[in-house]
Enzyme design. Structure first.
Site, PDB file in Angstrom:
ATOM      1  N   CYS A   2       0.836  -1.214   0.000  1.00  0.00           N
ATOM      2  CA  CYS A   2       0.000   0.000   0.000  1.00  0.00           C
ATOM      3  C   CYS A   2       0.873   1.268   0.000  1.00  0.00           C
ATOM      4  O   CYS A   2       2.069   1.217   0.295  1.00  0.00           O
ATOM      5  CB  CYS A   2      -0.980  -0.014   1.175  1.00  0.00           C
ATOM      6  SG  CYS A   2      -0.343   0.689   2.714  1.00  0.00           S
ATOM      7  N   HIS A  44       1.662  -2.405   8.917  1.00  0.00           N
ATOM      8  CA  HIS A  44       0.410  -2.220   8.181  1.00  0.00           C
ATOM      9  C   HIS A  44      -0.789  -2.652   9.021  1.00  0.00           C
ATOM     10  O   HIS A  44      -0.915  -3.811   9.399  1.00  0.00           O
ATOM     11  CB  HIS A  44       0.416  -3.002   6.862  1.00  0.00           C
ATOM     12  CG  HIS A  44      -0.829  -2.751   6.061  1.00  0.00           C
ATOM     13  ND1 HIS A  44      -0.971  -1.674   5.218  1.00  0.00           N
ATOM     14  CD2 HIS A  44      -2.011  -3.414   6.030  1.00  0.00           C
ATOM     15  CE1 HIS A  44      -2.176  -1.681   4.678  1.00  0.00           C
ATOM     16  NE2 HIS A  44      -2.835  -2.733   5.153  1.00  0.00           N
ATOM     17  N   ASN A  82     -10.466   8.502   9.408  1.00  0.00           N
ATOM     18  CA  ASN A  82     -11.578   8.089   8.566  1.00  0.00           C
ATOM     19  C   ASN A  82     -11.556   6.569   8.442  1.00  0.00           C
ATOM     20  O   ASN A  82     -10.485   5.982   8.260  1.00  0.00           O
ATOM     21  CB  ASN A  82     -11.459   8.738   7.181  1.00  0.00           C
ATOM     22  CG  ASN A  82     -11.557  10.258   7.251  1.00  0.00           C
ATOM     23  OD1 ASN A  82     -12.290  10.792   8.066  1.00  0.00           O
ATOM     24  ND2 ASN A  82     -10.801  10.945   6.411  1.00  0.00           N
ATOM     25  N   HIS A  95      -4.367   5.821   9.535  1.00  0.00           N
ATOM     26  CA  HIS A  95      -3.684   7.106   9.692  1.00  0.00           C
ATOM     27  C   HIS A  95      -4.584   8.058  10.450  1.00  0.00           C
ATOM     28  O   HIS A  95      -5.807   8.038  10.300  1.00  0.00           O
ATOM     29  CB  HIS A  95      -3.295   7.714   8.338  1.00  0.00           C
ATOM     30  CG  HIS A  95      -4.411   7.780   7.346  1.00  0.00           C
ATOM     31  ND1 HIS A  95      -4.850   6.679   6.653  1.00  0.00           N
ATOM     32  CD2 HIS A  95      -5.188   8.815   6.933  1.00  0.00           C
ATOM     33  CE1 HIS A  95      -5.841   7.030   5.838  1.00  0.00           C
ATOM     34  NE2 HIS A  95      -6.081   8.325   6.006  1.00  0.00           N
ATOM     35  N   HIS A  97      -5.317  12.068  10.972  1.00  0.00           N
ATOM     36  CA  HIS A  97      -5.097  13.429  10.489  1.00  0.00           C
ATOM     37  C   HIS A  97      -4.975  14.325  11.714  1.00  0.00           C
ATOM     38  O   HIS A  97      -5.865  14.303  12.582  1.00  0.00           O
ATOM     39  CB  HIS A  97      -6.287  13.921   9.664  1.00  0.00           C
ATOM     40  CG  HIS A  97      -6.584  13.128   8.428  1.00  0.00           C
ATOM     41  ND1 HIS A  97      -6.237  13.558   7.173  1.00  0.00           N
ATOM     42  CD2 HIS A  97      -7.199  11.928   8.247  1.00  0.00           C
ATOM     43  CE1 HIS A  97      -6.638  12.670   6.265  1.00  0.00           C
ATOM     44  NE2 HIS A  97      -7.234  11.665   6.901  1.00  0.00           N
TER      45      HIS A  97
HETATM   46  P1  AMP Z   1      -8.083   9.466   3.927  1.00  0.00           P
HETATM   47  O1  AMP Z   1      -9.069  10.071   2.959  1.00  0.00           O
HETATM   48  O2  AMP Z   1      -8.512   9.629   5.357  1.00  0.00           O
HETATM   49  O3  AMP Z   1      -7.752   8.054   3.575  1.00  0.00           O
HETATM   50  O4  AMP Z   1      -6.776  10.340   3.830  1.00  0.00           O
HETATM   51  C1  AMP Z   1      -5.739  10.063   2.957  1.00  0.00           C
HETATM   52  C2  AMP Z   1      -4.876  11.293   2.942  1.00  0.00           C
HETATM   53  O5  AMP Z   1      -3.614  10.942   2.416  1.00  0.00           O
HETATM   54  C3  AMP Z   1      -5.424  12.442   2.099  1.00  0.00           C
HETATM   55  O6  AMP Z   1      -5.592  13.595   2.929  1.00  0.00           O
HETATM   56  C4  AMP Z   1      -4.342  12.663   1.047  1.00  0.00           C
HETATM   57  O7  AMP Z   1      -4.158  14.031   0.716  1.00  0.00           O
HETATM   58  C5  AMP Z   1      -3.118  12.065   1.719  1.00  0.00           C
HETATM   59  N1  AMP Z   1      -2.060  11.566   0.834  1.00  0.00           N
HETATM   60  C6  AMP Z   1      -2.199  10.741  -0.226  1.00  0.00           C
HETATM   61  N2  AMP Z   1      -1.007  10.459  -0.768  1.00  0.00           N
HETATM   62  C7  AMP Z   1      -0.084  11.114  -0.029  1.00  0.00           C
HETATM   63  C8  AMP Z   1       1.341  11.221  -0.074  1.00  0.00           C
HETATM   64  N3  AMP Z   1       2.066  10.588  -1.025  1.00  0.00           N
HETATM   65  N4  AMP Z   1       1.958  11.984   0.839  1.00  0.00           N
HETATM   66  C9  AMP Z   1       1.237  12.641   1.775  1.00  0.00           C
HETATM   67  N5  AMP Z   1      -0.099  12.563   1.886  1.00  0.00           N
HETATM   68  C10 AMP Z   1      -0.757  11.823   0.998  1.00  0.00           C
END
Ligand code: AMP
Length: 118
Positions: A2, A44, A82, A95, A97
């Site tokens: 992933c 993971h 989320n 993750h 935020h």
């Molecule tokens: P979620 O919608 O909660 O799964 O959040 C995924 C987050 O990952 C989003 O806010 C994206 O902007 C962020 N994201 C995706 N790819 C990357 C990356 N390569 N580096 C940093 N953030 C990322």
């Protein structure tokens, strides 16, 4: 593998803010606030549904340290994870935020009228 596992393995670059043996904090590529940092476990784990109590305790400690490090501890911030489709989870690697750096909005999260469900 992933997307966030690739960041853990340094196969994809990330703008890292803090790291220890178990977690990494890095700037979100598409920030929604002046401070928008993602915190991930190096192992993971798909989502909050699967996280152990011990990992949550350790990650809480890591996030508490992080907010001090980026100087939003006293001004305030929000921690969000989320989960699944309705939660809007795009990356299937747990993750959190961490959002702050300005007054955050609070409002309706859905087009469904919450009053219909009272
Ligand atoms: P979620 O919608 O909660 O799964 O959040 C995924 C987050 O990952 C989003 O806010 C994206 O902007 C962020 N994201 C995706 N790819 C990357 C990356 N390569 N580096 C940093 N953030 C990322």
């Amino acid at each position: 593998m992933c997307l966030f596992c690739k960041i853990v393995n340094n196969e994809i670059a990330a703008n890292k803010v803090m790291e220890d043996d178990n977690f990494i904090a890095f700037h979100d590529i598409n920030p929604k606030a002046p401070v928008h940092i993602l915190v991930i476990p190096k192992i993971h784990v798909e989502s909050f549904n699967d996280v152990s109590s011990q990992m949550m305790a350790d990650m809480t400690h890591f996030i508490q340290k992080l907010v001090g490090h980026v100087d939003i501890k006293t001004s305030g911030y929000r921690v969000i994870t989320n989960v699944g489709d309705n939660g809007g989870q795009e990356v299937k690697h747990l993750h959190f935020h961490v959002l702050g750096g300005a007054k955050l909005r609070w409002g309706h999260f859905t087009d469904a009228d919450p009053k219909d469900y009272l």
